[in-house]
Motif scaffolding. Structure first.
Motif, short mmCIF file in Angstrom:
data_model
loop_
_atom_site.label_atom_id
_atom_site.label_comp_id
_atom_site.label_asym_id
_atom_site.label_seq_id
_atom_site.Cartn_x
_atom_site.Cartn_y
_atom_site.Cartn_z
N ASP A 1 0.79 -1.22 0.00
CA ASP A 1 0.00 0.00 0.00
C ASP A 1 0.83 1.28 0.00
O ASP A 1 0.29 2.38 -0.05
CB ASP A 1 -0.95 0.02 1.20
N GLY A 2 2.15 1.20 0.11
CA GLY A 2 3.00 2.39 0.10
C GLY A 2 3.14 3.06 1.44
O GLY A 2 3.85 4.07 1.56
N ASP A 3 2.45 2.55 2.47
CA ASP A 3 2.56 3.17 3.79
C ASP A 3 3.95 2.91 4.39
O ASP A 3 4.62 1.92 4.08
CB ASP A 3 1.52 2.59 4.76
N LEU A 4 4.35 3.86 5.25
CA LEU A 4 5.49 3.62 6.12
C LEU A 4 4.95 3.16 7.47
O LEU A 4 4.09 3.84 8.07
CB LEU A 4 6.32 4.91 6.30
N LEU A 5 5.41 2.03 7.93
CA LEU A 5 4.98 1.49 9.22
C LEU A 5 5.90 2.06 10.30
O LEU A 5 7.12 1.85 10.26
CB LEU A 5 5.06 -0.03 9.21
N ALA A 6 5.32 2.78 11.25
CA ALA A 6 6.10 3.49 12.27
C ALA A 6 5.92 2.83 13.62
O ALA A 6 4.81 2.48 14.02
CB ALA A 6 5.68 4.95 12.33
N THR A 7 7.03 2.68 14.33
CA THR A 7 7.02 2.21 15.71
C THR A 7 7.74 3.25 16.55
O THR A 7 8.89 3.60 16.27
CB THR A 7 7.73 0.86 15.84
N LEU A 8 7.05 3.73 17.58
CA LEU A 8 7.54 4.86 18.36
C LEU A 8 7.71 4.49 19.83
O LEU A 8 6.90 3.77 20.41
CB LEU A 8 6.53 6.03 18.26
N ALA A 9 8.80 5.02 20.44
CA ALA A 9 8.98 4.99 21.89
C ALA A 9 9.57 6.33 22.30
O ALA A 9 10.39 6.91 21.57
CB ALA A 9 9.89 3.85 22.31
N VAL A 10 9.17 6.83 23.45
CA VAL A 10 9.67 8.12 23.92
C VAL A 10 10.20 7.98 25.33
O VAL A 10 9.73 7.14 26.12
CB VAL A 10 8.59 9.22 23.86
N ALA A 11 11.18 8.84 25.65
CA ALA A 11 11.75 8.89 27.00
C ALA A 11 11.63 10.32 27.49
O ALA A 11 12.51 11.15 27.23
CB ALA A 11 13.21 8.44 26.98
N GLY A 12 10.51 10.63 28.15
CA GLY A 12 10.31 11.96 28.69
C GLY A 12 10.27 13.05 27.66
O GLY A 12 10.61 14.21 27.95
N HIS A 13 9.85 12.74 26.45
CA HIS A 13 9.91 13.68 25.33
C HIS A 13 8.53 13.83 24.71
O HIS A 13 7.74 12.87 24.70
CB HIS A 13 10.90 13.18 24.27
N PRO A 14 8.20 15.01 24.14
CA PRO A 14 6.94 15.14 23.43
C PRO A 14 6.85 14.16 22.27
O PRO A 14 7.81 14.04 21.49
CB PRO A 14 6.96 16.59 22.92
N PRO A 15 5.78 13.42 22.14
CA PRO A 15 5.65 12.54 20.97
C PRO A 15 5.54 13.37 19.70
O PRO A 15 5.10 14.52 19.73
CB PRO A 15 4.36 11.76 21.25
N PRO A 16 5.95 12.81 18.58
CA PRO A 16 5.86 13.56 17.31
C PRO A 16 4.41 13.74 16.90
O PRO A 16 3.50 13.11 17.43
CB PRO A 16 6.62 12.67 16.33
N LEU A 17 4.21 14.62 15.93
CA LEU A 17 2.89 14.86 15.37
C LEU A 17 2.84 14.32 13.95
O LEU A 17 3.84 14.35 13.22
CB LEU A 17 2.58 16.36 15.36
N VAL A 18 1.68 13.82 13.56
CA VAL A 18 1.47 13.29 12.22
C VAL A 18 0.52 14.22 11.49
O VAL A 18 -0.64 14.40 11.91
CB VAL A 18 0.91 11.86 12.26
N LEU A 19 1.01 14.83 10.42
CA LEU A 19 0.19 15.71 9.59
C LEU A 19 -0.38 14.91 8.43
O LEU A 19 0.34 14.52 7.51
CB LEU A 19 1.04 16.89 9.09
#
Length: 445
Positions: A324-342
Motif C-alpha cells: 500500500d506504500g505506507d510507512l509502518l512506524a514504531t515509536l517509543a519516547v523517553a520523557g519527550h513530546p511525541p511527534p505529530l502526524v500531519l
C-alpha cells in the motif's frame, strides 16, 4: 614610526648615532631598555597566532638586539623558523617555514633540552661553524654569514619550565655584547616565550573546539527513495551552532531510525553528552532497531557516566509496507513530546506514547506505539525548544503547533520545518530561547 615594522624605535634617544662601527660603546641608557621591553610586551600580546607572534618577535629584535635574528619555535614535527636582517624584517614575504625533524645532536635540540643561553664570539669560536650547527636553513645561514659576524647569541624561549623555542641574534663587526645586553636579550626571550605559549594554547583550544563542533554539528540527512526529509536547528547560543538538542536519521531505505532529543543542561558539557547519546543510539540501532531496546540501552549507558544527566528522546523506526506504500512506524519516547502526524487532509494526530527520561532510573522499560504514515503524510518531531518557547504571551505550546500545521498539509518537509521555526522565533519576540530542533519526514510513495 616605521609603519611596515609596526613598532616604535625606543632603541635610540634623540641625537643618538646609528653608525655601525663600535656600537658596543654607543649603548642606550637603562630607561630605553625598559621602554623596549614594555613596548615589546605590548606588541607581542597583540596576536594569538603563533606565526604572527614569531614575526613580531623578529621585527622587534632587529636591529635593537642584533643585526640579524632568527626565531625558532618547536612543535611535534620539529620546528618552525623565521629569520632576517633589518632590511629583510620589513619584507612582507618573510614568513615562518617548517624545517621538520631536527638532528638531535645539533644546537637547537640541545638548547631545547638544557634551556640556557649560549654566547659565541669570533675571538673564541668559528662562527660559521656555529651558524651551521644553529641555523637549519641554508638561506638564513647565508644572510647571517654575510654580516661577517662578531658574535652569536642563542637564548632559549623558556615558559613554565619548558623551552618552546630559541631566539638567535647575530652582531656584525665591532658590535660586541655586554653582560647587560645579554640579560636584556634573555628578558626579551622570556616575553617572547610567554607570547608564543599563549598563542599555542589558544590555537590548540581553537582546534579542539572546531573538532568538537565538527563531530557534534547537526548531521546531513540521508537520501532515501520515496522519502523526503528536512530539519532545522537553532542553538540557544549565538557563538556556536552546537548545543543540547539533537536529531539523527540512520539505517536502510526500507528500515531506518529517526531520533530527536534534548540533553539536560547547556554549553559544552551538554554538547559532549549530546555526542555520547547520538553515538550510543546509532550503535544500539545497528544491533536492534526496536525503539524500546534503543532507549533501554541509552538509559543504561548514561547511568554509567560520572556526571548524572538525563536525556529526553523520541525514537521512531520506519519500515516500508509491502503493497500500500505506507510507512509502518514504531515509536517509543523517553520523557519527550511525541511527534505529530500531519495527514493529507490537514488532520493532526499525536501518537499516545509516554516514557521516563533516560539516564536516571535503572532497568527502565519503554512501551512502543505503532501507527502508519500514508503517502503524502508528514511526521514532525520536535524538541521542547518549540512548545516551551516563552514569549510575551506565554509559552508557544503544543496546541499552537497543532493549529499551525494544517496550513502546511501537502507542503514539503523543508517548508514545514521553516514555518515552525519562523513562528516560534516570532512568538519569542527577540528574547532568549532554548535550543530549537525540528525534523520532518514525508512519505512520498
Amino acid at each position: 614610526m616605521d609603519t611596515a615594522v609596526n613598532r616604535q624605535t625606543p632603541n635610540r634617544v634623540p641625537g643618538q648615532s646609528r653608525r655601525r662601527n663600535d656600537r658596543s660603546c654607543d649603548r642606550p641608557p637603562d630607561w630605553a631598555a625598559v621602554r623596549f621591553i614594555q613596548d615589546s610586551s605590548h606588541q607581542l600580546a597583540l596576536s594569538l597566532n603563533v606565526r604572527r607572534t614569531m614575526l613580531r618577535a623578529l621585527r622587534l629584535a632587529v636591529p635593537y638586539l642584533g643585526d640579524w635574528a632568527m626565531v625558532a619555535v618547536f612543535d611535534d614535527m620539529g620546528a618552525w623558523v623565521v629569520g632576517g636582517a633589518e632590511e629583510a624584517s620589513v619584507d612582507a614575504s618573510v614568513a615562518p617555514v617548517p624545517v621538520g625533524r631536527l638532528d638531535p645532536g645539533s644546537a637547537l635540540p640541545r638548547i631545547k633540552r638544557v634551556g640556557h643561553t649560549e654566547l659565541r664570539t669570533a675571538r673564541d669560536d668559528d662562527l660559521h661553524a656555529v651558524l651551521r650547527d644553529l641555523v637549519p636553513l641554508e638561506t638564513l645561514r647565508e644572510q647571517a654569514e654575510s654580516l661577517e659576524p662578531s658574535s652569536v647569541l642563542a637564548v632559549g624561549l623558556d615558559s613554565g619550565g619548558t623551552t618552546n623555542g630559541v631566539l638567535v641574534t647575530v652582531t656584525g663587526p665591532d658590535r660586541a655584547y655586554t653582560d647587560g645586553e645579554v640579560r636584556l636579550t634573555e628578558e626579551f626571550g622570556r616575553r617572547v616565550a610567554v607570547a608564543v605559549q599563549s598563542a599555542k594554547l589558544y590555537e590548540e583550544r581553537a582546534e579542539m573546539a572546531e573538532a568538537l563542533q565538527e563531530t557534534l554539528r547537526p548531521p546531513e540527512l540521508p537520501q532515501y527513495p520515496e522519502v523526503r526529509m528536512a530539519a532545522r536547528y537553532r542553538s540557544s547560543s549565538e557563538r556556536t551552532d552546537i548545543g543540547g538538542d539533537f536529531y539523527d536519521v540512520h539505517g536502510a531505505a526500507d528500515d531506518f531510525t529517526a531520533v530527536i532529543g534534548d540533553v539536560c543542561g547547556k554549553g559544552i558539557r551538554a554538547a559532549m553528552l549530546t555526542g555520547l547519546a547520538r553515538q550510543t543510539i546509532k550503535t544500539a540501532a545497528h544491533v536492534d532497531r526496536s525503539p524500546s531496546r534503543v532507549l533501554r540501552t541509552l538509559n543504561e549507558v548514561l547511568r554509567t557516566q560520572p556526571e548524572k544527566r538525563f536525556v529526553s528522546l523520541a525514537c521512531v523506526r520506519l519500515r516500508r509496507g509491502r503493497d500500500d506504500g505506507d510507512l509502518l512506524a514504531t515509536l517509543a519516547v523517553a520523557g519527550h513530546p511525541p511527534p505529530l502526524v500531519l495527514r493529507r487532509d490537514g488532520t493532526v494526530d499525536e501518537p499516545d506514547a509516554r516514557g521516563t527520561v533516560a539516564g536516571i532510573v535503572p532497568n527502565l522499560s519503554y512501551d512502543e506505539v505503532d501507527f502508519r504514515l500514508a503517502p503524502g503524510e508528514t511526521l514532525l518531531l520536535y524538541t521542547d525548544g518549540v512548545d516551551e518557547a516563552r514569549g510575551p504571551y506565554g509559552f508557544f505550546g503544543a496546541d499552537r503547533l497543532r493549529r499551525l500545521l494544517p496550513h502546511y498539509a501537502g507542503a514539503s518537509p523543508a517548508t514545514v520545518c521553516e514555518a515552525v521555526e519562523q513562528h516560534v522565533v516570532e512568538h519569542i519576540g527577540g528574547e532568549g530561547h532554548d535550543d530549537i530542533a525540528v525534523l520532518a519526514i514525508r512519505n512520498e510513495s
